[in-house]
Structures are given as structure tokens and as C-alpha cells.
Design a protein around this motif. Structure first.
Motif, PDB file in Angstrom:
ATOM      1  N   UNK A  89      29.657   2.192 -15.770  1.00  0.00           N
ATOM      2  CA  UNK A  89      30.007   1.445 -14.497  1.00  0.00           C
ATOM      3  C   UNK A  89      30.690   0.092 -14.548  1.00  0.00           C
ATOM      4  N   UNK A  90      31.294  -0.289 -13.550  1.00  0.00           N
ATOM      5  CA  UNK A  90      31.874  -2.012 -13.602  1.00  0.00           C
ATOM      6  C   UNK A  90      30.671  -2.760 -13.310  1.00  0.00           C
ATOM      7  N   UNK A  91      30.851  -3.784 -13.668  1.00  0.00           N
ATOM      8  CA  UNK A  91      29.645  -4.983 -13.347  1.00  0.00           C
ATOM      9  C   UNK A  91      29.918  -5.227 -11.877  1.00  0.00           C
ATOM     10  N   UNK A  92      29.291  -4.487 -10.831  1.00  0.00           N
ATOM     11  CA  UNK A  92      29.398  -4.962  -9.500  1.00  0.00           C
ATOM     12  C   UNK A  92      28.941  -6.360  -8.981  1.00  0.00           C
ATOM     13  N   UNK A  93      27.808  -6.714  -9.838  1.00  0.00           N
ATOM     14  CA  UNK A  93      27.359  -8.074  -9.506  1.00  0.00           C
ATOM     15  C   UNK A  93      28.348  -9.058  -9.986  1.00  0.00           C
ATOM     16  N   UNK A  94      28.836  -8.826 -11.109  1.00  0.00           N
ATOM     17  CA  UNK A  94      29.790 -10.084 -11.643  1.00  0.00           C
ATOM     18  C   UNK A  94      31.203  -9.769 -10.502  1.00  0.00           C
ATOM     19  N   UNK A  95      31.630  -8.641 -10.251  1.00  0.00           N
ATOM     20  CA  UNK A  95      32.740  -8.615  -9.426  1.00  0.00           C
ATOM     21  C   UNK A  95      32.596  -9.548  -8.058  1.00  0.00           C
ATOM     22  N   UNK A  96      31.327  -9.457  -7.350  1.00  0.00           N
ATOM     23  CA  UNK A  96      31.116 -10.302  -6.298  1.00  0.00           C
ATOM     24  C   UNK A  96      31.254 -11.689  -6.915  1.00  0.00           C
ATOM     25  N   UNK A  97      30.480 -12.093  -7.858  1.00  0.00           N
ATOM     26  CA  UNK A  97      30.663 -13.405  -8.305  1.00  0.00           C
ATOM     27  C   UNK A  97      31.669 -14.051  -8.493  1.00  0.00           C
ATOM     28  N   UNK A  98      32.834 -13.166  -9.101  1.00  0.00           N
ATOM     29  CA  UNK A  98      34.116 -13.529  -9.214  1.00  0.00           C
ATOM     30  C   UNK A  98      34.787 -14.031  -7.970  1.00  0.00           C
ATOM     31  N   UNK A  99      34.461 -13.136  -6.988  1.00  0.00           N
ATOM     32  CA  UNK A  99      35.146 -13.164  -5.477  1.00  0.00           C
ATOM     33  C   UNK A  99      34.846 -14.540  -4.980  1.00  0.00           C
ATOM     34  N   UNK A 100      33.363 -14.910  -5.084  1.00  0.00           N
ATOM     35  CA  UNK A 100      32.781 -16.097  -4.370  1.00  0.00           C
ATOM     36  C   UNK A 100      33.169 -17.430  -5.048  1.00  0.00           C
ATOM     37  N   UNK A 101      33.161 -17.251  -6.290  1.00  0.00           N
ATOM     38  CA  UNK A 101      33.631 -18.398  -7.034  1.00  0.00           C
ATOM     39  C   UNK A 101      34.974 -18.798  -6.581  1.00  0.00           C
ATOM     40  N   UNK A 102      36.018 -17.945  -6.716  1.00  0.00           N
ATOM     41  CA  UNK A 102      37.273 -17.986  -6.189  1.00  0.00           C
ATOM     42  C   UNK A 102      37.506 -18.867  -4.783  1.00  0.00           C
ATOM     43  N   UNK A 103      36.680 -18.303  -3.988  1.00  0.00           N
ATOM     44  CA  UNK A 103      36.669 -18.429  -2.547  1.00  0.00           C
ATOM     45  C   UNK A 103      36.117 -19.967  -2.510  1.00  0.00           C
ATOM     46  N   UNK A 104      35.036 -20.484  -3.048  1.00  0.00           N
ATOM     47  CA  UNK A 104      34.368 -21.538  -3.149  1.00  0.00           C
ATOM     48  C   UNK A 104      35.520 -22.608  -3.591  1.00  0.00           C
ATOM     49  N   UNK A 105      36.107 -22.201  -4.585  1.00  0.00           N
ATOM     50  CA  UNK A 105      37.130 -23.078  -5.058  1.00  0.00           C
ATOM     51  C   UNK A 105      38.391 -23.609  -4.373  1.00  0.00           C
ATOM     52  N   UNK A 106      38.357 -22.778  -3.283  1.00  0.00           N
ATOM     53  CA  UNK A 106      39.491 -22.860  -2.292  1.00  0.00           C
ATOM     54  C   UNK A 106      38.866 -23.643  -1.209  1.00  0.00           C
ATOM     55  N   UNK A 107      37.682 -24.229  -1.180  1.00  0.00           N
ATOM     56  CA  UNK A 107      37.069 -24.814  -0.075  1.00  0.00           C
ATOM     57  C   UNK A 107      36.325 -23.943   0.933  1.00  0.00           C
ATOM     58  N   UNK A 108      36.200 -22.812   0.860  1.00  0.00           N
ATOM     59  CA  UNK A 108      35.665 -21.898   1.627  1.00  0.00           C
ATOM     60  C   UNK A 108      34.205 -22.025   1.612  1.00  0.00           C
ATOM     61  N   UNK A 109      33.458 -22.169   2.754  1.00  0.00           N
ATOM     62  CA  UNK A 109      31.999 -22.076   2.817  1.00  0.00           C
ATOM     63  C   UNK A 109      31.391 -21.098   3.514  1.00  0.00           C
ATOM     64  N   UNK A 110      32.062 -20.413   4.321  1.00  0.00           N
ATOM     65  CA  UNK A 110      31.624 -19.482   5.235  1.00  0.00           C
ATOM     66  C   UNK A 110      32.321 -18.065   4.860  1.00  0.00           C
TER      67      UNK A 110
END
Length: 358
Positions: free
Chosen positions: A160-181
Motif C-alpha cells: 500500500x501507499x501511505x494514504x494518511x501521509x499523502x493527505x498530510x503532504x497535500x494539506x501542509x503544502x496548501x497551508x504553506x501557501x496561505x490556504x485555510x479553507x
């Protein structure tokens, strides 16, 4: 022939004498070395001598979902090449809407005497499916490996891929760009990868933005189908709730998300950022090139083959899950949140903090 010997020897990293022994079927060559020489033949486009072609180690079944999603052909190619290098003949069996079921394909492969079966995103990933089918297959003495999905009820190796880590990577990237919603668009909830992505998404949104888990589930998670149309429908609903960024559970859904954004007269990434999952072939050439979380397809495919061959060889791997880390690939579909994104996206948009300029 001398020129060919030297080419093959250089490709395989062995001597010409060793190549000659392998091609003539002589003893005294280690199995790994023999496979390297045969692989070199394949890579260079030379036909294997007839005596070697006849030494097939047997058939191995590969059961996948439909092939419209390019991630499945990509995985099938990796698995097929790895099997061929080991002397096995891959048999691809594909499920299509209205076509053969997984059970029917399994029965067909078993009747043809396959040495083992690799399942990709099969019923083992569906938490509502009866897992006794896999118990019956094991009782028949057929080794198998399960890719993308996990069930503690099934005694088999899982990849399996680490699906939890995948979601975490995506959120971290978007938060770093200023997204909160940030919204999450994914398939039906009964599938294990979906549940794991939700877990990773909720944890990341809670830890990085301090959001309430119940509110995340209610307002920021949208279930649909694992298709372009599914991504389009889910994204339309999330934009209505004020989301300035969408994390999608597949690249196909992400393409649908981009379509939904444009249908509302908005731009990707100026108004809404989109992140996919898989890094499917050609996805870097979309408009805009898609930021995505890359599924480690080569590592997963090779591990599936290696694990199955260990099962076939009588030294089975532990009946547990082998989890592979995904990787964030940043391209053109994500950007800093627009200063105007805090208004005009729906009734909930004004609840977010004031966004910084991109």
C-alpha cells in the motif's frame, strides 16, 4: 555474434564467457546472474534462444480495475516487466463495468493453472465485501498478493501507499501557501484508501489550522466517484462552501476539479488551487500542470512481484502490510491564496481568516 556478446555482457555487467554459458544453457551460472543476462537480452531487443524461451516459470495473474485511469496501466506495466524478468508470463485480467467480476476472473485464472495472482484495488479494499473469497483461494493453494487496500481478516501480504501521509503532504503544502479553507474530494467511504486519506486530512487540518474534526467532516470532506465527473461534482460542492483549495484522491478527480473551477468562471490556481494523487503518466502536461502526490508505483509494483515470488517459492513473506511513502510533486495547479478569495465563494467563505496576498 561476438559484437552481440559484448553488448549483452556490458548491459548485464558480466563477462562474455558468462553470457555464452547462459545462452547455451550450460550449468555453473548463478540464478541471479542468469536472470541479469536474460534481462539484458530483453532490454537490447534480442530474442531469447528457443531453449530459454521454453523455460517459462509459469503464468501469474494480474487483476486490475478498468484501465481508463492511467495509474492502473502504469502499475500493470511495472508488474508485468518485473514478472517477465523473472521468467514468468503475466496474464492481465481487467474488470470493466458490466463485464467479468473479480470472482469470475479469479476462477478463470485458477482454471488456467496460474502460479499466483496479484490483485490491484480489488474487493480487499472494500470494507463491505466478503473476505472469505480470499480464504477459499488460499485453501486451493494459490499464492496471492493484494495491492492498494488492507483487511486484517485476510491472511496475505499487502502492498500500500501511505494514504494518511499523502493527505498530510497535500494539506501542509496548501497551508504553506496561505490556504485555510481546504476541501477533500474522494470516492465512496467504504474503501480503505478513502478512509485513510480522510484520517490524514482531518489530522493535518486539526493540527495545522486548529479546526474542529466534526466541522472538517461535515463541511470540508465531499464523497463522489473516482472519475473525472466525480471530481467535478465534489469540487462544485466544496467551492460552494468557500474552499479556495481542493485535495483530490486521484488525478482523474483532480482533472474534474479543474473543470468545475473553470465552469464557475474561476481560474486554477489564481482563484482555486488543486492537488491530485497518483502522478499518473502525462499528468505533468495538463493545463495547468498538476500538483500531485506521487504514488510510488515502481517500488510498489516490484515489491508486489518480489513478495508473490517468495510465496510461490515456499518462503512466504509475513502476512502484514508493506507501506510505501508518497512524494509531493509541486507544479502549476497550486499557488498562494488570492487576496480576494475570502469572499464570493459561498456562505461559509467569510468565516475564514483574512488571506494574504499571493
Amino acid at each position: 555474434m561476438t559484437a552481440r556478446l559484448s553488448d549483452i555482457a556490458a548491459q548485464a555487467g558480466v563477462s562474455e564467457a558468462t553470457v555464452s554459458r547462459v545462452l547455451n544453457g550450460k550449468p555453473g551460472v548463478a540464478a541471479a546472474t542468469r536472470q541479469s543476462v536474460l534481462a539484458a537480452l530483453d532490454v537490447l531487443g534480442y530474442e531469447r534462444p528457443v531453449r530459454l524461451r521454453q523455460r517459462s516459470a509459469g503464468l501469474v495473474g494480474l487483476i486490475t480495475p478498468e484501465l481508463e485511469n492511467p495509474i492502473f496501466p502504469a502499475l500493470a506495466q511495472v508488474i508485468g516487466q518485473a514478472l517477465t524478468r523473472q521468467g514468468y508470463t503475466p496474464v492481465l485480467a481487467t474488470q470493466t463495468p458490466g463485464g467479468s467480476t473479480e470472482d469470475e476472473l479469479t476462477e478463470m485464472l485458477v482454471e488456467r493453472g496460474v502460479s499466483g495472482i496479484i490483485y490491484v484495488s480489488g474487493l480487499h479494499a472494500d470494507t463491505t465485501a466478503d473476505t472469505q473469497r480470499y480464504d477459499r483461494l488460499r485453501a486451493q493453494g494459490v499464492p496471492f498478493v493484494l495491492v492498494d487496500g488492507f483487511s486484517p481478516k485476510v491472511q496475505a501480504p499487502f502492498i500500500s501507499p501511505d494514504d494518511r501521509a499523502a493527505a498530510h503532504l497535500a494539506v501542509t503544502h496548501l497551508v504553506s501557501l496561505g490556504h485555510t479553507r481546504i476541501g477533500l474530494a474522494l470516492g465512496p467511504k467504504r474503501f480503505v484508501p478513502v478512509q485513510r486519506k480522510i484520517e490524514g486530512f482531518v489530522a493535518a487540518m486539526r493540527d495545522q489550522l486548529g479546526l474542529d474534526p466534526d466541522d472538517i467532516h461535515t463541511r470540508l470532506v465531499q464523497h463522489s466517484l473516482y472519475t473525472l465527473e466525480g471530481g467535478q461534482a465534489a469540487t462544485a460542492a466544496l467551492i460552494e462552501r468557500g474552499c479556495t483549495a481542493i485535495v483530490c484522491a486521484s488525478d482523474m478527480m483532480a482533472l474534474g476539479a479543474i473543470r468545475a473551477v473553470r465552469q464557475q468562471g474561476l481560474d486554477v490556481p489564481a482563484d482555486v488551487s488543486v492537488v491530485g494523487f497518483d502522478d499518473s503518466p502525462l499528468i505533468a502536461f495538463t493545463d495547468p500542470p498538476l500538483t500531485t502526490v506521487r504514488k510510488p508505483v515502481p517500488a510498489m509494483g516490484q515489491a508486489a512481484v518480489r513478495t508473490l515470488l517468495e510465496e510461490i517459492g515456499g518462503t512466504p513473506a509475513p502476512h502484514s502490510e508493506f507501506v510505501f511513502m508518497p512524494e509531493l510533486v509541486v507544479r502549476g495547479s497550486t499557488a498562494s491564496v488570492s487576496p480576494t478569495s475570502s469572499s464570493g465563494f459561498g456562505p461559509s467563505a467569510s468565516k475564514g481568516p483574512k488571506n494574504r496576498k499571493g
